[in-house]
Design a protein around this motif. Structure first.
Motif, PDB file in Angstrom:
ATOM      1  N   ALA A  67       0.543  -1.068   0.338  1.00  0.00           N
ATOM      2  CA  ALA A  67       0.033   0.580   0.509  1.00  0.00           C
ATOM      3  C   ALA A  67       0.657   0.980   0.333  1.00  0.00           C
ATOM      4  O   ALA A  67       2.541   1.121   0.365  1.00  0.00           O
ATOM      5  N   VAL A  68       0.496   2.227  -1.067  1.00  0.00           N
ATOM      6  CA  VAL A  68       1.347   3.676  -0.327  1.00  0.00           C
ATOM      7  C   VAL A  68       0.097   4.394  -0.232  1.00  0.00           C
ATOM      8  O   VAL A  68      -1.287   4.649  -0.803  1.00  0.00           O
ATOM      9  N   VAL A  69       0.523   5.655   0.591  1.00  0.00           N
ATOM     10  CA  VAL A  69      -0.345   6.336   1.446  1.00  0.00           C
ATOM     11  C   VAL A  69      -0.112   7.755   1.568  1.00  0.00           C
ATOM     12  O   VAL A  69       1.593   8.146   1.764  1.00  0.00           O
ATOM     13  N   CYS A  70      -0.861   8.489   1.034  1.00  0.00           N
ATOM     14  CA  CYS A  70      -0.512  10.094   1.059  1.00  0.00           C
ATOM     15  C   CYS A  70      -1.626  11.003   1.863  1.00  0.00           C
ATOM     16  O   CYS A  70      -2.243   9.839   2.525  1.00  0.00           O
ATOM     17  N   MET A  71      -1.813  11.800   1.901  1.00  0.00           N
ATOM     18  CA  MET A  71      -2.828  12.612   2.713  1.00  0.00           C
ATOM     19  C   MET A  71      -3.905  12.741   2.091  1.00  0.00           C
ATOM     20  O   MET A  71      -5.164  12.344   2.545  1.00  0.00           O
ATOM     21  N   SER A  72      -4.549  12.422   0.302  1.00  0.00           N
ATOM     22  CA  SER A  72      -5.582  12.726  -0.090  1.00  0.00           C
ATOM     23  C   SER A  72      -5.797  12.240  -1.409  1.00  0.00           C
ATOM     24  O   SER A  72      -6.448  11.870  -1.791  1.00  0.00           O
ATOM     25  N   ASN A  73      -4.521  10.605  -1.495  1.00  0.00           N
ATOM     26  CA  ASN A  73      -4.279   9.944  -2.357  1.00  0.00           C
ATOM     27  C   ASN A  73      -4.798  10.647  -3.867  1.00  0.00           C
ATOM     28  O   ASN A  73      -5.871   9.913  -4.423  1.00  0.00           O
ATOM     29  N   VAL A  77      -0.325  -3.352  -5.545  1.00  0.00           N
ATOM     30  CA  VAL A  77      -0.407  -2.616  -4.858  1.00  0.00           C
ATOM     31  C   VAL A  77      -1.741  -1.488  -5.112  1.00  0.00           C
ATOM     32  O   VAL A  77      -1.948  -1.926  -6.435  1.00  0.00           O
ATOM     33  N   MET A  78      -2.122  -1.837  -3.860  1.00  0.00           N
ATOM     34  CA  MET A  78      -3.397  -0.288  -3.581  1.00  0.00           C
ATOM     35  C   MET A  78      -2.403   1.189  -3.339  1.00  0.00           C
ATOM     36  O   MET A  78      -1.122   0.993  -2.459  1.00  0.00           O
ATOM     37  N   SER A  79      -3.440   2.235  -2.832  1.00  0.00           N
ATOM     38  CA  SER A  79      -3.468   3.492  -2.909  1.00  0.00           C
ATOM     39  C   SER A  79      -4.180   4.546  -1.884  1.00  0.00           C
ATOM     40  O   SER A  79      -5.227   3.847  -2.360  1.00  0.00           O
ATOM     41  N   PHE A  80      -3.501   4.419  -0.971  1.00  0.00           N
ATOM     42  CA  PHE A  80      -4.707   5.753   0.231  1.00  0.00           C
ATOM     43  C   PHE A  80      -4.307   7.188   0.234  1.00  0.00           C
ATOM     44  O   PHE A  80      -3.678   7.404  -0.044  1.00  0.00           O
ATOM     45  N   GLY A  81      -5.695   7.829   1.242  1.00  0.00           N
ATOM     46  CA  GLY A  81      -4.556   8.889   1.568  1.00  0.00           C
ATOM     47  C   GLY A  81      -5.559   8.737   3.404  1.00  0.00           C
ATOM     48  O   GLY A  81      -6.167   7.975   3.458  1.00  0.00           O
ATOM     49  N   THR A  82      -4.980   9.565   4.768  1.00  0.00           N
ATOM     50  CA  THR A  82      -5.350   9.542   5.967  1.00  0.00           C
ATOM     51  C   THR A  82      -6.297  10.774   5.863  1.00  0.00           C
ATOM     52  O   THR A  82      -6.656  10.318   7.323  1.00  0.00           O
ATOM     53  N   GLY A  83      -6.455  11.853   5.719  1.00  0.00           N
ATOM     54  CA  GLY A  83      -7.357  12.790   6.144  1.00  0.00           C
ATOM     55  C   GLY A  83      -8.268  12.616   5.920  1.00  0.00           C
ATOM     56  O   GLY A  83      -9.139  11.377   5.839  1.00  0.00           O
ATOM     57  N   GLN A  84      -9.366  13.358   6.598  1.00  0.00           N
ATOM     58  CA  GLN A  84     -11.085  13.170   6.636  1.00  0.00           C
ATOM     59  C   GLN A  84     -11.612  13.310   5.479  1.00  0.00           C
ATOM     60  O   GLN A  84     -12.634  12.944   5.251  1.00  0.00           O
ATOM     61  N   ILE A  95      -6.126   4.635 -13.346  1.00  0.00           N
ATOM     62  CA  ILE A  95      -4.972   3.992 -12.546  1.00  0.00           C
ATOM     63  C   ILE A  95      -6.132   3.246 -11.648  1.00  0.00           C
ATOM     64  O   ILE A  95      -6.255   1.503 -11.368  1.00  0.00           O
ATOM     65  N   LYS A  96      -7.107   4.349 -10.824  1.00  0.00           N
ATOM     66  CA  LYS A  96      -8.213   3.581 -10.166  1.00  0.00           C
ATOM     67  C   LYS A  96     -10.185   4.681 -10.209  1.00  0.00           C
ATOM     68  O   LYS A  96      -9.697   6.107 -11.155  1.00  0.00           O
ATOM     69  N   GLN A  97     -10.845   4.434  -9.728  1.00  0.00           N
ATOM     70  CA  GLN A  97     -12.306   5.249  -9.841  1.00  0.00           C
ATOM     71  C   GLN A  97     -11.981   5.765  -9.234  1.00  0.00           C
ATOM     72  O   GLN A  97     -12.040   7.537  -9.484  1.00  0.00           O
ATOM     73  N   GLY A  98     -11.555   6.122  -7.773  1.00  0.00           N
ATOM     74  CA  GLY A  98     -11.699   6.916  -7.058  1.00  0.00           C
ATOM     75  C   GLY A  98     -11.027   7.169  -5.606  1.00  0.00           C
ATOM     76  O   GLY A  98      -9.865   6.247  -5.272  1.00  0.00           O
ATOM     77  N   PRO A  99     -10.623   7.932  -5.097  1.00  0.00           N
ATOM     78  CA  PRO A  99      -9.116   7.924  -3.749  1.00  0.00           C
ATOM     79  C   PRO A  99     -10.195   7.615  -2.844  1.00  0.00           C
ATOM     80  O   PRO A  99     -12.064   7.239  -2.357  1.00  0.00           O
ATOM     81  N   GLU A 100      -8.999   6.510  -1.936  1.00  0.00           N
ATOM     82  CA  GLU A 100      -9.689   5.717  -0.707  1.00  0.00           C
ATOM     83  C   GLU A 100      -8.787   5.956   0.415  1.00  0.00           C
ATOM     84  O   GLU A 100      -7.935   6.625   0.572  1.00  0.00           O
ATOM     85  N   ARG A 101      -9.838   5.776   1.537  1.00  0.00           N
ATOM     86  CA  ARG A 101      -9.608   5.686   3.137  1.00  0.00           C
ATOM     87  C   ARG A 101      -8.610   5.212   3.410  1.00  0.00           C
ATOM     88  O   ARG A 101      -8.995   4.037   4.022  1.00  0.00           O
TER      89      ARG A 101
END
Length: 213
Positions: A4-10, A28-35, A86-92
């Motif tokens: 997994a690769v993670v930033c704030m807003s994906n 690989v999957m990617s994510f954000g951690t913000g609200q 790459i994918k449909q939308g940002p994920e948390r």
């Protein structure tokens, strides 16, 4: 290896690395951690805000209708167009229950949020999770360079047989990488937790400097 690769807003850093790793054949999957997902708006003090799960295509249409020239000039529309492939939308990340072998974060505060999330989880599987932070400035140029560093790092992890042999419930690894042209200074923090009843942690810290010619 589940990665997994993670930033704030994906949006920028994690998606640049996601695309690069995907092209190299990584799972690989990617994510954000913000609200919420935040993008630069027409003015610095007025960001564009979306919920996680909003399709990148919808964001593209929204910004293109608002000011196509501005968002083209700043590279936001190009970024969103790339993301759509790459994918449909940002994920948390906090909403994902998938088990990963390695989680790469792109910012120290994102690393802290991922660590905090793992510490709160009650569904421990006993599987090792290695969390690595590569400190990347949130702009398009640094994201591109950071993706190269992350790809190189993940390739090294793949060939490191000792990674899967660590006898712990999970391990947390932070690599703070200062990106520059010829030199990359790396500070490695390794945090092991065996989840003993005492809740004690063993903290290890290493520092080294790698020169790229």
């Amino acid at each position: 290896m589940e990665l997994a690769v993670v930033c704030m807003s994906n949006q920028n850093r994690s998606m640049e690395a996601h695309g690069a790793l995907k092209r190299k054949g990584f799972n690989v999957m990617s994510f954000g951690t913000g609200q919420l997902v935040r993008l630069p708006g027409l003015r610095r003090e007025c960001p564009k805000v979306y919920t996680f799960g909003t399709p990148y295509a919808n964001m593209y249409s929204d910004l293109a209708n608002e000011d196509f020239e501005h968002y083209s000039r700043t590279g936001i529309l190009n970024m969103l167009e790339r993301n759509q492939h790459i994918k449909q939308g940002p994920e948390r990340f906090q909403d994902c229950s998938h088990a990963f072998d390695v989680v790469v974060t792109c910012e120290e505060r994102v690393y802290d949020m991922v660590v905090e999330d793992f510490e709160k989880r009650s569904d421990a599987t006993g599987k090792a999770v290695h969390i690595i932070n590569v400190q990347i400035t949130d702009n398009h140029e640094e994201a591109t360079l950071g993706a190269v560093v992350i790809c190189d790092l993940c390739e090294m992890v793949m060939i490191n047989a000792s990674l899967s042999a660590m006898p712990c419930t999970f391990s947390l690894v932070s690599l703070c990488v200062s990106l520059c042209v010829l030199h990359i200074a790396i500070k490695l923090h390794v945090l092991f937790s065996a989840f003993h009843q005492s809740g004690a942690f063993l903290v290890l810290e290493k520092s080294f400097c790698s020169t790229i010619g």
